[in-house]
Design a protein around this motif. Sequence first.
Motif, PDB file in Angstrom:
ATOM      1  N   THR A  89       0.834  -1.196   0.000  1.00 43.78           N
ATOM      2  CA  THR A  89       0.000   0.000   0.000  1.00 43.78           C
ATOM      3  C   THR A  89       0.873   1.253   0.000  1.00 43.78           C
ATOM      4  OG1 THR A  89      -1.854  -1.124   1.034  1.00 43.78           O
ATOM      5  CG2 THR A  89      -1.734   1.271   1.339  1.00 43.78           C
ATOM      6  N   VAL A  90       1.918   1.264   0.819  1.00 41.43           N
ATOM      7  CA  VAL A  90       2.860   2.396   0.844  1.00 41.43           C
ATOM      8  C   VAL A  90       3.469   2.596  -0.541  1.00 41.43           C
ATOM      9  CG1 VAL A  90       5.127   3.135   1.717  1.00 41.43           C
ATOM     10  CG2 VAL A  90       3.394   2.287   3.301  1.00 41.43           C
ATOM     11  N   GLU A  91       3.925   1.496  -1.142  1.00 37.62           N
ATOM     12  CA  GLU A  91       4.556   1.586  -2.459  1.00 37.62           C
ATOM     13  C   GLU A  91       3.565   2.072  -3.517  1.00 37.62           C
ATOM     14  OE1 GLU A  91       7.651  -1.080  -5.043  1.00 37.62           O
ATOM     15  OE2 GLU A  91       5.996  -2.151  -4.076  1.00 37.62           O
ATOM     16  N   ALA A  92       2.334   1.583  -3.478  1.00 36.18           N
ATOM     17  CA  ALA A  92       1.313   2.018  -4.437  1.00 36.18           C
ATOM     18  C   ALA A  92       1.047   3.509  -4.302  1.00 36.18           C
ATOM     19  CB  ALA A  92       0.018   1.222  -4.245  1.00 36.18           C
ATOM     20  N   HIS A  93       0.974   4.004  -3.076  1.00 32.68           N
ATOM     21  CA  HIS A  93       0.759   5.439  -2.869  1.00 32.68           C
ATOM     22  C   HIS A  93       1.912   6.243  -3.456  1.00 32.68           C
ATOM     23  CE1 HIS A  93      -2.137   4.880   0.811  1.00 32.68           C
ATOM     24  NE2 HIS A  93      -2.597   4.331  -0.289  1.00 32.68           N
ATOM     25  N   GLU A  94       3.153   5.778  -3.235  1.00 30.88           N
ATOM     26  CA  GLU A  94       4.318   6.497  -3.761  1.00 30.88           C
ATOM     27  C   GLU A  94       4.319   6.508  -5.285  1.00 30.88           C
ATOM     28  OE1 GLU A  94       7.920   4.985  -1.972  1.00 30.88           O
ATOM     29  OE2 GLU A  94       7.267   5.570   0.039  1.00 30.88           O
ATOM     30  N   PHE A  95       3.999   5.367  -5.909  1.00 42.09           N
ATOM     31  CA  PHE A  95       3.919   5.334  -7.373  1.00 42.09           C
ATOM     32  C   PHE A  95       2.775   6.223  -7.862  1.00 42.09           C
ATOM     33  CE2 PHE A  95       6.736   1.544  -7.640  1.00 42.09           C
ATOM     34  CZ  PHE A  95       7.551   1.974  -8.685  1.00 42.09           C
ATOM     35  N   ALA A  96       1.650   6.238  -7.154  1.00 43.92           N
ATOM     36  CA  ALA A  96       0.528   7.092  -7.551  1.00 43.92           C
ATOM     37  C   ALA A  96       0.929   8.561  -7.531  1.00 43.92           C
ATOM     38  CB  ALA A  96      -0.674   6.842  -6.634  1.00 43.92           C
ATOM     39  N   GLU A  97       1.633   8.967  -6.480  1.00 40.77           N
ATOM     40  CA  GLU A  97       2.082  10.361  -6.383  1.00 40.77           C
ATOM     41  C   GLU A  97       3.058  10.732  -7.492  1.00 40.77           C
ATOM     42  OE1 GLU A  97       3.569  11.003  -2.400  1.00 40.77           O
ATOM     43  OE2 GLU A  97       1.662  10.361  -1.526  1.00 40.77           O
ATOM     44  N   ALA A  98       3.806   9.757  -7.992  1.00 39.84           N
ATOM     45  CA  ALA A  98       4.822  10.018  -9.007  1.00 39.84           C
ATOM     46  C   ALA A  98       4.337   9.766 -10.441  1.00 39.84           C
ATOM     47  CB  ALA A  98       6.054   9.158  -8.733  1.00 39.84           C
ATOM     48  N   THR A  99       3.135   9.240 -10.606  1.00 39.20           N
ATOM     49  CA  THR A  99       2.667   8.844 -11.941  1.00 39.20           C
ATOM     50  C   THR A  99       2.687   9.986 -12.945  1.00 39.20           C
ATOM     51  OG1 THR A  99       1.327   7.054 -11.044  1.00 39.20           O
ATOM     52  CG2 THR A  99       0.747   7.820 -13.233  1.00 39.20           C
ATOM     53  N   GLU A 158      -7.129 -11.403  -6.887  1.00 42.35           N
ATOM     54  CA  GLU A 158      -8.563 -11.240  -7.158  1.00 42.35           C
ATOM     55  C   GLU A 158      -9.052  -9.849  -6.743  1.00 42.35           C
ATOM     56  OE1 GLU A 158      -8.164 -12.532  -2.960  1.00 42.35           O
ATOM     57  OE2 GLU A 158      -7.237 -13.177  -4.824  1.00 42.35           O
ATOM     58  N   ARG A 159      -8.207  -9.085  -6.058  1.00 38.52           N
ATOM     59  CA  ARG A 159      -8.612  -7.749  -5.595  1.00 38.52           C
ATOM     60  C   ARG A 159      -7.906  -6.619  -6.339  1.00 38.52           C
ATOM     61  NH1 ARG A 159      -8.622  -7.273   0.699  1.00 38.52           N
ATOM     62  NH2 ARG A 159      -9.967  -5.524   0.170  1.00 38.52           N
ATOM     63  N   ILE A 160      -7.309  -6.919  -7.516  1.00 39.37           N
ATOM     64  CA  ILE A 160      -6.542  -5.866  -8.202  1.00 39.37           C
ATOM     65  C   ILE A 160      -7.408  -4.708  -8.681  1.00 39.37           C
ATOM     66  CG2 ILE A 160      -4.563  -7.301  -8.853  1.00 39.37           C
ATOM     67  CD1 ILE A 160      -5.789  -7.285 -11.741  1.00 39.37           C
ATOM     68  N   ALA A 161      -8.635  -4.968  -9.105  1.00 38.14           N
ATOM     69  CA  ALA A 161      -9.490  -3.869  -9.566  1.00 38.14           C
ATOM     70  C   ALA A 161      -9.744  -2.890  -8.422  1.00 38.14           C
ATOM     71  CB  ALA A 161     -10.807  -4.401 -10.127  1.00 38.14           C
ATOM     72  N   GLU A 162     -10.061  -3.430  -7.256  1.00 34.52           N
ATOM     73  CA  GLU A 162     -10.281  -2.583  -6.082  1.00 34.52           C
ATOM     74  C   GLU A 162      -8.989  -1.851  -5.688  1.00 34.52           C
ATOM     75  OE1 GLU A 162     -11.692  -3.115  -1.404  1.00 34.52           O
ATOM     76  OE2 GLU A 162     -11.353  -4.888  -2.646  1.00 34.52           O
ATOM     77  N   PHE A 163      -7.872  -2.565  -5.696  1.00 33.75           N
ATOM     78  CA  PHE A 163      -6.575  -1.981  -5.338  1.00 33.75           C
ATOM     79  C   PHE A 163      -6.204  -0.849  -6.297  1.00 33.75           C
ATOM     80  CE2 PHE A 163      -1.822  -2.182  -5.030  1.00 33.75           C
ATOM     81  CZ  PHE A 163      -1.685  -2.034  -3.661  1.00 33.75           C
ATOM     82  N   SER A 164      -6.547  -1.018  -7.591  1.00 35.19           N
ATOM     83  CA  SER A 164      -6.207   0.012  -8.586  1.00 35.19           C
ATOM     84  C   SER A 164      -6.902   1.335  -8.295  1.00 35.19           C
ATOM     85  CB  SER A 164      -6.540  -0.464 -10.004  1.00 35.19           C
ATOM     86  OG  SER A 164      -7.932  -0.439 -10.253  1.00 35.19           O
ATOM     87  N   SER A 165      -8.083   1.274  -7.709  1.00 34.89           N
ATOM     88  CA  SER A 165      -8.798   2.501  -7.356  1.00 34.89           C
ATOM     89  C   SER A 165      -8.404   3.021  -5.983  1.00 34.89           C
ATOM     90  CB  SER A 165     -10.309   2.261  -7.365  1.00 34.89           C
ATOM     91  OG  SER A 165     -10.790   2.215  -8.667  1.00 34.89           O
ATOM     92  N   VAL A 166      -8.470   2.153  -4.997  1.00 33.78           N
ATOM     93  CA  VAL A 166      -8.285   2.574  -3.615  1.00 33.78           C
ATOM     94  C   VAL A 166      -6.840   2.972  -3.322  1.00 33.78           C
ATOM     95  CG1 VAL A 166      -8.450   1.821  -1.208  1.00 33.78           C
ATOM     96  CG2 VAL A 166     -10.232   1.193  -2.835  1.00 33.78           C
ATOM     97  N   GLU A 167      -5.881   2.096  -3.627  1.00 32.03           N
ATOM     98  CA  GLU A 167      -4.494   2.353  -3.235  1.00 32.03           C
ATOM     99  C   GLU A 167      -3.647   2.961  -4.356  1.00 32.03           C
ATOM    100  OE1 GLU A 167      -4.314   2.431  -0.254  1.00 32.03           O
ATOM    101  OE2 GLU A 167      -5.519   0.834   0.594  1.00 32.03           O
ATOM    102  N   CYS A 168      -3.962   2.619  -5.602  1.00 28.20           N
ATOM    103  CA  CYS A 168      -3.229   3.213  -6.728  1.00 28.20           C
ATOM    104  C   CYS A 168      -3.874   4.539  -7.137  1.00 28.20           C
ATOM    105  CB  CYS A 168      -3.188   2.257  -7.909  1.00 28.20           C
ATOM    106  SG  CYS A 168      -2.456   0.660  -7.503  1.00 28.20           S
ATOM    107  N   ARG A 169      -4.973   4.851  -6.485  1.00 27.76           N
ATOM    108  CA  ARG A 169      -5.662   6.135  -6.633  1.00 27.76           C
ATOM    109  C   ARG A 169      -6.029   6.472  -8.084  1.00 27.76           C
ATOM    110  NH1 ARG A 169      -1.783   8.854  -2.064  1.00 27.76           N
ATOM    111  NH2 ARG A 169      -2.738   7.735  -0.345  1.00 27.76           N
ATOM    112  N   ASP A 170      -6.387   5.425  -8.837  1.00 30.37           N
ATOM    113  CA  ASP A 170      -6.804   5.589 -10.234  1.00 30.37           C
ATOM    114  C   ASP A 170      -5.700   6.162 -11.125  1.00 30.37           C
ATOM    115  OD1 ASP A 170      -9.314   4.660  -9.429  1.00 30.37           O
ATOM    116  OD2 ASP A 170     -10.166   6.668  -9.282  1.00 30.37           O
ATOM    117  N   LYS A 171      -4.458   6.097 -10.697  1.00 23.61           N
ATOM    118  CA  LYS A 171      -3.349   6.727 -11.421  1.00 23.61           C
ATOM    119  C   LYS A 171      -2.609   5.799 -12.373  1.00 23.61           C
ATOM    120  CE  LYS A 171      -2.952  10.949  -9.626  1.00 23.61           C
ATOM    121  NZ  LYS A 171      -2.654  12.122 -10.388  1.00 23.61           N
TER     122      LYS A 171
END
Length: 177
Positions: free
Chosen positions: A70-80, A99-112
């Motif tokens: 989750t930390v890493e996804a947030h950092e990549f989202a901020e840098a996208t 099986e939760r990648i769609a949810e993760f892409s929105s919630v933790e990757c912040r749609d980025k």
Amino acid sequence: MMKRLMLLACAAPFLAAPATAALPVGAKAPAITTTAALAGKSFNFSLADALKKGPVVLYFFPAAFTSGCTVEAHEFAEATDEFKKNGATVIGLTAGNAERIAEFSSVECRDKFAVGVASPTTIKGYDVALALKPGWTDRTSYVIAPDGKIVFVHSAMSPAGHVKGTMDAVKAWKAKH
């Protein structure tokens, strides 16, 4: 309390230990075609298609919705946006909680940026199997140039350094091309 301390003491070497990546700089990146999600919407991802647009930042992470991932996804989202400005596409791949990648892409990757499923073939091809949890992926980041060659590798279980290292590599690649 004592059990927690002992558990932390036993886990500490694993958490601090570097992961291993078999693909060195200069190696040809294996092909990837997989199911991915961006902003909660599934699509078919092809590394070959993404490379037609520019370099690809391909990062493997152990499992969706775990603390380090989750930390890493947030950092990549901020840098996208900065990656895009430098012509790069970011995609994360995992085999854990896939099986939760769609949810993760929105919630933790912040749609980025997109995240996808790492198949056993991809895990083997990139040598990113998580030693302590067979079938899952370790934490390894690659930058792949449009010609399909690896130009950067960072493999460590800590999420620290993955975004900075890949960003520096993308900028260095762009400066040469």
